[in-house]
Design an enzyme around this catalytic site. Structure first.
Site, short mmCIF file in Angstrom:
data_model
loop_
_atom_site.label_atom_id
_atom_site.label_comp_id
_atom_site.label_asym_id
_atom_site.label_seq_id
_atom_site.Cartn_x
_atom_site.Cartn_y
_atom_site.Cartn_z
N THR A 87 3.92 -33.86 -1.71
CA THR A 87 3.47 -34.65 -2.86
C THR A 87 2.17 -34.04 -3.38
O THR A 87 1.26 -33.75 -2.61
CB THR A 87 3.25 -36.12 -2.49
OG1 THR A 87 4.50 -36.72 -2.16
CG2 THR A 87 2.63 -36.89 -3.66
N PHE A 146 -1.16 -34.47 -5.31
CA PHE A 146 -2.14 -35.48 -5.71
C PHE A 146 -3.15 -34.87 -6.67
O PHE A 146 -3.62 -33.75 -6.45
CB PHE A 146 -2.90 -36.03 -4.50
CG PHE A 146 -2.12 -37.00 -3.65
CD1 PHE A 146 -2.26 -38.37 -3.85
CD2 PHE A 146 -1.25 -36.55 -2.68
CE1 PHE A 146 -1.56 -39.27 -3.07
CE2 PHE A 146 -0.53 -37.44 -1.89
CZ PHE A 146 -0.69 -38.80 -2.09
#
Length: 217
Positions: free
Chosen positions: A195, A197
């Protein structure tokens, strides 16, 4: 030797106040033990003060209002795709600046109450993004996914509910925080589960000076 005078005490107090102000406050969506919580630790260190928020909009508000110095916003996942709502939040908050990014390796765990075996589990709770990342695993075990607002929140719910046929998909940190047994680990459908960020701020300055910061969205 010379004893401590008033001037020394005042200087010490000023230094202490500066140290207190240096502890950075970082907002994230979720509860303690969420992946965003751990992403903040990875980027800013254990000494950072984490500010949990109930939604991504609340997280942005915390940064805009000054309740937090920075925010950690997930923007896309290598398996589940783009988090379109967070792009919209950035557009609706033009005062926010992107000052850094982190590629965070997501490693999902299946967890339940102490003593529960995987054979007892019928349903699995987690955030929809996390459920999408373990869909094939759940299918292979004939486990029914149910959407919950947060990964760590689903772990807390399993602990508080006391229900033995329900498990959660969350991080190892969440299992440790909420006293759950890990039934299986690394259950994501790909080991390339990352992921990205974005680190957001009111000021267009990186947290760590002297480093080149470049990102794209």
């Amino acid at each position: 030797g010379r004893g401590w005078g008033r001037g020394d005490r005042e200087s010490c107090s000023v230094c202490e106040a500066r140290l207190i102000r240096m502890v950075i406050r970082v907002a994230y969506q979720g509860e303690p033990g969420a992946y965003s919580d751990h992403a903040v630790i990875k980027f800013f260190g254990e000494e950072s003060q984490r500010v949990p928020c109930g939604s991504f909009a609340e997280m942005c508000d915390a940064v805009v209002s000054g309740k937090a110095d920075r925010g950690a916003m997930p923007i896309e996942n290598s398996l589940a795709g783009t988090i379109h709502g967070n792009y919209d939040l950035l557009l609706r908050n033009p005062s926010l600046c992107i000052v850094g990014e982190l590629d965070y390796r997501v490693r999902h765990c299946l967890m339940a109450l102490r003593g529960v075996t995987i054979g007892e589990v019928k349903r699995v709770l987690s955030h929809p993004m996390a459920l999408a990342q373990v869909a094939h695993y759940l299918d292979s075990k004939a486990l029914r996914p149910e959407v919950f607002e947060d990964t760590a929140g689903s772990a807390r719910y399993v602990r508080d509910s006391g229900v033995r046929d329900t498990a959660a998909v969350a991080s190892r940190r969440a299992a440790e925080l909420y006293g759950l047994d890990i039934l299986d680990e690394g259950i994501e459908d790909s080991d390339q589960n990352y992921t990205r960020f974005l680190i957001i701020s009111r000021e267009a300055e990186p947290y760590r000076t002297g480093l080149a910061y470049k990102t794209s969205i």
